[in-house]
Design an enzyme around this catalytic site. Structure first.
Site, PDB file in Angstrom:
ATOM      1  N   LYS A 207      17.358  55.760  23.191  1.00  0.00           N
ATOM      2  CA  LYS A 207      16.957  54.184  22.547  1.00  0.00           C
ATOM      3  C   LYS A 207      15.789  55.469  21.409  1.00  0.00           C
ATOM      4  CE  LYS A 207      13.128  51.418  21.341  1.00  0.00           C
ATOM      5  NZ  LYS A 207      11.730  50.562  21.602  1.00  0.00           N
ATOM      6  N   GLU A 257       0.371  45.746  16.564  1.00  0.00           N
ATOM      7  CA  GLU A 257       0.492  46.413  18.191  1.00  0.00           C
ATOM      8  C   GLU A 257      -1.130  47.365  18.526  1.00  0.00           C
ATOM      9  OE1 GLU A 257       3.222  49.686  19.895  1.00  0.00           O
ATOM     10  OE2 GLU A 257       4.066  48.645  18.452  1.00  0.00           O
ATOM     11  N   GLU A 301      15.730  46.711  24.775  1.00  0.00           N
ATOM     12  CA  GLU A 301      14.648  47.496  24.760  1.00  0.00           C
ATOM     13  C   GLU A 301      13.313  47.408  24.810  1.00  0.00           C
ATOM     14  OE1 GLU A 301      13.593  47.992  19.814  1.00  0.00           O
ATOM     15  OE2 GLU A 301      14.985  45.789  20.162  1.00  0.00           O
ATOM     16  N   GLU A 435      16.195  42.978   9.597  1.00  0.00           N
ATOM     17  CA  GLU A 435      14.564  43.373   9.994  1.00  0.00           C
ATOM     18  C   GLU A 435      13.263  43.968   9.807  1.00  0.00           C
ATOM     19  OE1 GLU A 435      15.163  43.596  14.906  1.00  0.00           O
ATOM     20  OE2 GLU A 435      16.486  41.926  14.768  1.00  0.00           O
ATOM     21  N   LYS A 439       9.165  43.208   8.668  1.00  0.00           N
ATOM     22  CA  LYS A 439       8.770  44.162   8.646  1.00  0.00           C
ATOM     23  C   LYS A 439       7.515  44.940   7.150  1.00  0.00           C
ATOM     24  CE  LYS A 439      10.043  44.690  12.793  1.00  0.00           C
ATOM     25  NZ  LYS A 439      10.446  45.780  13.479  1.00  0.00           N
TER      26      LYS A 439
END
Length: 448
Positions: A207, A257, A301, A435, A439
């Site tokens: 990833k 986060e 993911e 996506e 953001k």
């Protein structure tokens, strides 16, 4: 009145006397205060607490691969000389605020929005206005040196007078946007993602998180405190931050986060990976959330991030536990989220944990070294402090750091926004582009 400069210095481990004085006040407009504070300026809002701070009683700056260790050692030496009023609430006691660059050492040549941002910088504010989780507001002044107590008292008197007389005069509207420039553009993004997917399919890379930059030229002058307040209003459950060093731009954002919080031997973090948009109706919102939870690509993911965090914490912990995977809903996007809690075996400093966790697979990739090399090869801009650890730590080695996503760096009438997506073997470039646009929305909405 002359702006406060503080006792600015680049701190090496030595014996430094710190004095802190504080006083509770009423009716302070924190956003307006933020606009009055001198450089370096920091702001932090999270978990019911808000801080607006400026000036420097001491500054720790570090570059290179040892930057985490240098900041930790310098901070411990600095705090060894503190003298704090015992009646101050914990949130108002001395803390070092700042952050780190995503990559160490590498800097773009020539003009960059990151001019003035070293690999690491932390400031012990000369003055801060703190709103605690019980609703009380404190003005706190800090000074260093032989006459630190007298200077802190005088500084406190000055700033109590200043902040109590301020009214909320921030602009209600954003500056507006005249022009937008994407780096890379949509075609370049497609090539970048396709190359990463091919690299994943043929090798050991599992990833990689690729980011883009959106540079916007503003119609009117930017009021960073006003934008910060709008982000706080729209994203009250996120970590809101602002870092403005003495000679650089303003780095700010509202990130969902958490990287790490340490309180004694208890640490908290969370995996946040896998995303989709918000619906126009409650029914569409639920449908999108269900699709996200059922998405094999997004679950894969997300699970990679959960397992990597547990692996990174395991050398420090006697136990690690994870909560239920849920959908975290924000104003423009939804994420898969899993909370992680650990108990430390030793009294490890929060910065030791920050170093162990950065970068998480949610902003870097797996394996970490190969992902970082892929990012350096693929991205056509300097990440600077984007997706880096930003936050604070105190004399006990406790602290909270967030991952600086949903963020931007502003210089005069130009703002550069950053956003990224995790790329795995079945990623679709068009979906990933869409996506990433979601953001950008938190900061774009605050600017428009």
């Amino acid at each position: 009145m002359e702006p406060l400069r503080g006792d600015e210095s680049s701190v090496e481990p030595d014996e430094t006397t710190i004095a802190t004085r504080g006083r509770e006040v009423d009716g302070v407009a924190l956003g307006t205060v933020l606009g009055e504070l001198p450089r370096p300026t920091v702001a932090w809002s999270a978990e019911g607490q808000r801080v607006a701070a400026g000036g420097s009683a001491a500054t720790i700056t570090a570059d290179g691969p040892d930057r985490f260790d240098h900041v930790r050692r310098a901070g411990e030496a600095l705090f060894a000389g503190r003298a704090v009023e015992s009646d101050l609430p914990r949130a108002a006691r001395p803390r070092l605020f700042g952050g780190f660059a995503f990559h160490e050492g590498d800097k773009d040549e020539g003009e960059s929005p990151w001019d003035g941002f070293p690999d690491a910088q932390f400031v012990l504010p000369a003055v801060q206005v703190v709103r605690t989780d019980d609703g009380s507001t404190w003005v706190v002044a800090t000074a260093t040196g032989p006459s630190a107590g007298t200077e802190a008292e005088a500084r406190l008197d000055e700033w109590v007078d200043r902040v109590e007389g301020l009214e909320d005069t921030l602009p209600e509207d954003g500056p507006g946007i005249e022009r937008r420039t994407f780096t890379p553009d949509d075609a370049g993004w497609r090539r970048q993602v396709e190359a990463a997917v091919e690299r994943i399919r043929r090798g050991t890379l599992r990833k990689v998180v690729l980011a883009g930059a959106l540079t916007v030229d503003l119609r009117d002058e930017l009021s960073v405190p006003s934008v910060y307040e709008r982000l706080s209003d729209t994203y009250p459950d996120c970590f809101r931050f602002l870092v403005a060093p003495e000679g650089g731009g303003h780095f700010f954002g509202a990130t969902p986060e958490r990287l790490i919080s340490r309180d004694g031997r208890t640490v908290r973090t969370e995996a946040l990976a896998g995303s989709t948009g918000r619906g126009d109706t409650p029914e569409e919102d639920e449908w999108l959330a269900s699709e996200l939870q059922d998405s094999e690509k997004d679950r894969h993911e997300h699970d990679l991030v959960v397992e990597a965090i547990k692996s990174q914490l395991s050398p420090y912990a006697t136990s690690i536990s994870t909560g239920d995977r849920t959908v975290r809903r924000l104003a423009t996007v939804q994420h898969l989220q899993t909370p992680v809690t650990a108990e430390l075996a030793e009294d490890d400093h929060v910065l030791s944990l920050v170093e162990a966790l950065h970068p998480t697979p949610a902003v870097g990739g797996l394996p970490p070294d190969e992902a970082l090399e892929t990012i350096k090869d693929a991205e056509a801009f300097d990440r600077g402090w984007y997706a880096s650890p930003v936050g604070w730590f105190d004399a006990e080695g406790d602290g909270t750091f967030a991952v600086a996503i949903r963020s931007a760096v502003a210089t005069e009438r130009r703002v550069t926004l950053f956003a990224g997506n995790g790329i795995v073997s079945d990623s679709d470039p068009d979906r990933e582009w869409d996506e990433v646009q979601l953001k950008y929305r938190p900061v774009l909405d605050a600017l428009e």
